[in-house]
Write a protein that holds these residues in place. Structure first.
Motif, PDB file in Angstrom:
ATOM      1  N   VAL A 249       1.629 -10.048  -4.187  1.00 43.98           N
ATOM      2  CA  VAL A 249       1.688  -8.625  -4.101  1.00 43.98           C
ATOM      3  C   VAL A 249       0.438  -8.191  -4.205  1.00 43.98           C
ATOM      4  O   VAL A 249       0.080  -6.777  -3.771  1.00 43.98           O
ATOM      5  CB  VAL A 249       2.550  -8.122  -5.505  1.00 43.98           C
ATOM      6  CG1 VAL A 249       2.697  -6.630  -5.601  1.00 43.98           C
ATOM      7  CG2 VAL A 249       3.858  -8.829  -5.215  1.00 43.98           C
ATOM      8  N   VAL A 250      -0.748  -8.909  -4.628  1.00 42.07           N
ATOM      9  CA  VAL A 250      -2.053  -8.164  -4.618  1.00 42.07           C
ATOM     10  C   VAL A 250      -2.490  -7.831  -3.135  1.00 42.07           C
ATOM     11  O   VAL A 250      -3.574  -6.826  -3.237  1.00 42.07           O
ATOM     12  CB  VAL A 250      -2.847  -9.455  -4.939  1.00 42.07           C
ATOM     13  CG1 VAL A 250      -4.568  -9.055  -5.006  1.00 42.07           C
ATOM     14  CG2 VAL A 250      -2.665  -9.969  -6.444  1.00 42.07           C
ATOM     15  N   ALA A 251      -1.822  -8.287  -2.157  1.00 44.45           N
ATOM     16  CA  ALA A 251      -2.558  -7.773  -0.722  1.00 44.45           C
ATOM     17  C   ALA A 251      -1.809  -6.259  -0.515  1.00 44.45           C
ATOM     18  O   ALA A 251      -2.466  -5.857   0.477  1.00 44.45           O
ATOM     19  CB  ALA A 251      -1.844  -8.686   0.248  1.00 44.45           C
ATOM     20  N   ILE A 252      -0.985  -5.717  -1.277  1.00 43.47           N
ATOM     21  CA  ILE A 252      -0.584  -4.306  -1.000  1.00 43.47           C
ATOM     22  C   ILE A 252      -1.703  -3.426  -1.370  1.00 43.47           C
ATOM     23  O   ILE A 252      -2.178  -3.394  -2.539  1.00 43.47           O
ATOM     24  CB  ILE A 252       0.645  -4.150  -1.618  1.00 43.47           C
ATOM     25  CG1 ILE A 252       1.976  -4.976  -1.348  1.00 43.47           C
ATOM     26  CG2 ILE A 252       1.067  -2.644  -1.647  1.00 43.47           C
ATOM     27  CD1 ILE A 252       3.064  -4.761  -2.320  1.00 43.47           C
ATOM     28  N   PRO A 253      -2.329  -2.515  -0.208  1.00 46.20           N
ATOM     29  CA  PRO A 253      -3.440  -1.782  -0.889  1.00 46.20           C
ATOM     30  C   PRO A 253      -3.256  -0.717  -1.523  1.00 46.20           C
ATOM     31  O   PRO A 253      -4.084  -0.384  -2.296  1.00 46.20           O
ATOM     32  CB  PRO A 253      -3.954  -1.467   0.760  1.00 46.20           C
ATOM     33  CG  PRO A 253      -2.698  -1.456   1.592  1.00 46.20           C
ATOM     34  CD  PRO A 253      -1.971  -2.481   1.040  1.00 46.20           C
ATOM     35  N   ASP A 254      -2.312   0.114  -1.469  1.00 44.15           N
ATOM     36  CA  ASP A 254      -2.196   1.399  -2.158  1.00 44.15           C
ATOM     37  C   ASP A 254      -1.580   0.784  -3.502  1.00 44.15           C
ATOM     38  O   ASP A 254      -0.643   0.189  -3.715  1.00 44.15           O
ATOM     39  CB  ASP A 254      -0.907   2.139  -1.545  1.00 44.15           C
ATOM     40  CG  ASP A 254      -1.101   3.563  -2.274  1.00 44.15           C
ATOM     41  OD1 ASP A 254      -0.090   3.742  -3.365  1.00 44.15           O
ATOM     42  OD2 ASP A 254      -1.672   4.674  -1.847  1.00 44.15           O
ATOM     43  N   PRO A 255      -2.285   1.357  -4.545  1.00 41.29           N
ATOM     44  CA  PRO A 255      -1.946   0.765  -5.960  1.00 41.29           C
ATOM     45  C   PRO A 255      -0.517   1.283  -6.491  1.00 41.29           C
ATOM     46  O   PRO A 255       0.000   0.782  -7.359  1.00 41.29           O
ATOM     47  CB  PRO A 255      -3.002   1.441  -6.778  1.00 41.29           C
ATOM     48  CG  PRO A 255      -3.864   2.530  -6.046  1.00 41.29           C
ATOM     49  CD  PRO A 255      -3.400   2.017  -4.422  1.00 41.29           C
ATOM     50  N   ARG A 256      -0.155   2.378  -5.859  1.00 39.69           N
ATOM     51  CA  ARG A 256       1.136   2.897  -6.296  1.00 39.69           C
ATOM     52  C   ARG A 256       2.169   1.849  -5.883  1.00 39.69           C
ATOM     53  O   ARG A 256       3.066   1.282  -6.695  1.00 39.69           O
ATOM     54  CB  ARG A 256       1.536   4.526  -5.855  1.00 39.69           C
ATOM     55  CG  ARG A 256       0.739   5.488  -6.719  1.00 39.69           C
ATOM     56  CD  ARG A 256       1.003   6.834  -6.124  1.00 39.69           C
ATOM     57  NE  ARG A 256       0.188   7.871  -6.925  1.00 39.69           N
ATOM     58  CZ  ARG A 256       1.035   8.346  -8.054  1.00 39.69           C
ATOM     59  NH1 ARG A 256       2.281   8.106  -8.317  1.00 39.69           N
ATOM     60  NH2 ARG A 256       0.397   9.473  -8.741  1.00 39.69           N
ATOM     61  N   ASP A 257       2.181   1.820  -4.406  1.00 34.18           N
ATOM     62  CA  ASP A 257       3.045   0.822  -3.997  1.00 34.18           C
ATOM     63  C   ASP A 257       2.996  -0.418  -4.769  1.00 34.18           C
ATOM     64  O   ASP A 257       4.088  -1.185  -5.006  1.00 34.18           O
ATOM     65  CB  ASP A 257       2.880   0.547  -2.450  1.00 34.18           C
ATOM     66  CG  ASP A 257       3.385   1.932  -1.771  1.00 34.18           C
ATOM     67  OD1 ASP A 257       3.858   2.670  -2.125  1.00 34.18           O
ATOM     68  OD2 ASP A 257       2.440   2.183  -0.513  1.00 34.18           O
TER      69      ASP A 257
END
Length: 215
Positions: free
Chosen positions: A86-94
């Motif tokens: 999940v770390v790869a998701i750039p937007d912190p909200r998502d």
């Protein structure tokens, strides 16, 4: 020279056999704990399960509590491995939403492991946490927790959130909420008519909506 390599081969084989037996001990102990709980774990039961003398186990582990701690550490690593992508998701909200969903999914689909590391004997689980340095670069439990801390750091940096507490406090609050969903679903699911998936969705969106922004 041939004698040297022969001795090296024997040494390597012994080390491999030692590592295999250590894993065999942990595997047998895990089965006992998952079936009967930490209270039922004894060196004799483990020895009987792997068909070795109890004294052999003490060559690998100091006592049953050390074995129990190692089981918890393994469980924490499973959780970390489950959350890490999940770390790869750039937007912190998502990322926060998916992290929360993944945490609850881990608890529901790995119920035995989740009970082992968070819902069994608190003395054992606390000792497992203390067995590794409290540092994000070490113990898997702390690394998993740091994934949440970093989300809140990024929310502050990228979304202008005004937080009256540091990121660690918010991460603790979120983790507590997620654990509540999982533990209640595992222990008294009939009490919560709403699915775990729906509960975590409502919780994360409410959580994010309640974070004040600097306009």
């Amino acid at each position: 020279m041939k004698k040297y390599f022969a001795l090296m081969g024997i040494s390597e084989r012994k080390e491999r056999q030692k590592a295999e037996l250590r894993e065999q001990i942990l595997s047998a102990a895990r089965e006992i704990v998952l079936r009967d709980g930490f209270a039922a774990l004894t060196m004799r039961k483990i020895a009987d399960a792997i068909e070795y003398a109890p004294a052999t186990l003490y060559l690998y582990f100091e006592n049953r509590d050390e074995i129990a701690k190692q089981l918890c550490i393994q469980g924490y690593q499973e959780l970390l491995d489950f959350l890490q992508p999940v770390v790869a998701i750039p937007d912190p909200r998502d990322r926060l939403i998916v992290l929360a969903e993944s945490y609850v999914r881990f608890g529901m689909t790995h119920a035995a492991t989740y009970r082992l590391i968070f819902m069994e004997d608190p003395k054992i689980t606390s000792a497992a946490l203390a067995a590794v340095p409290i540092d994000a670069s070490n113990g898997p439990a702390m690394q998993a927790f740091q994934l949440l801390v970093h989300v809140f750091d990024d929310l502050k940096a990228n979304h202008g959130l005004v937080m009256d507490a540091d990121s660690t406090r918010f991460a603790q609050l979120l983790w507590t909420s997620l654990h509540g969903i999982v533990s209640l679903k595992l222990t008294c699911s009939s009490f919560l008519a709403t699915s775990a998936e729906e509960l975590v969705k409502i919780m994360t969106h409410t959580f994010l909506a309640g974070l004040p922004q600097d306009h």
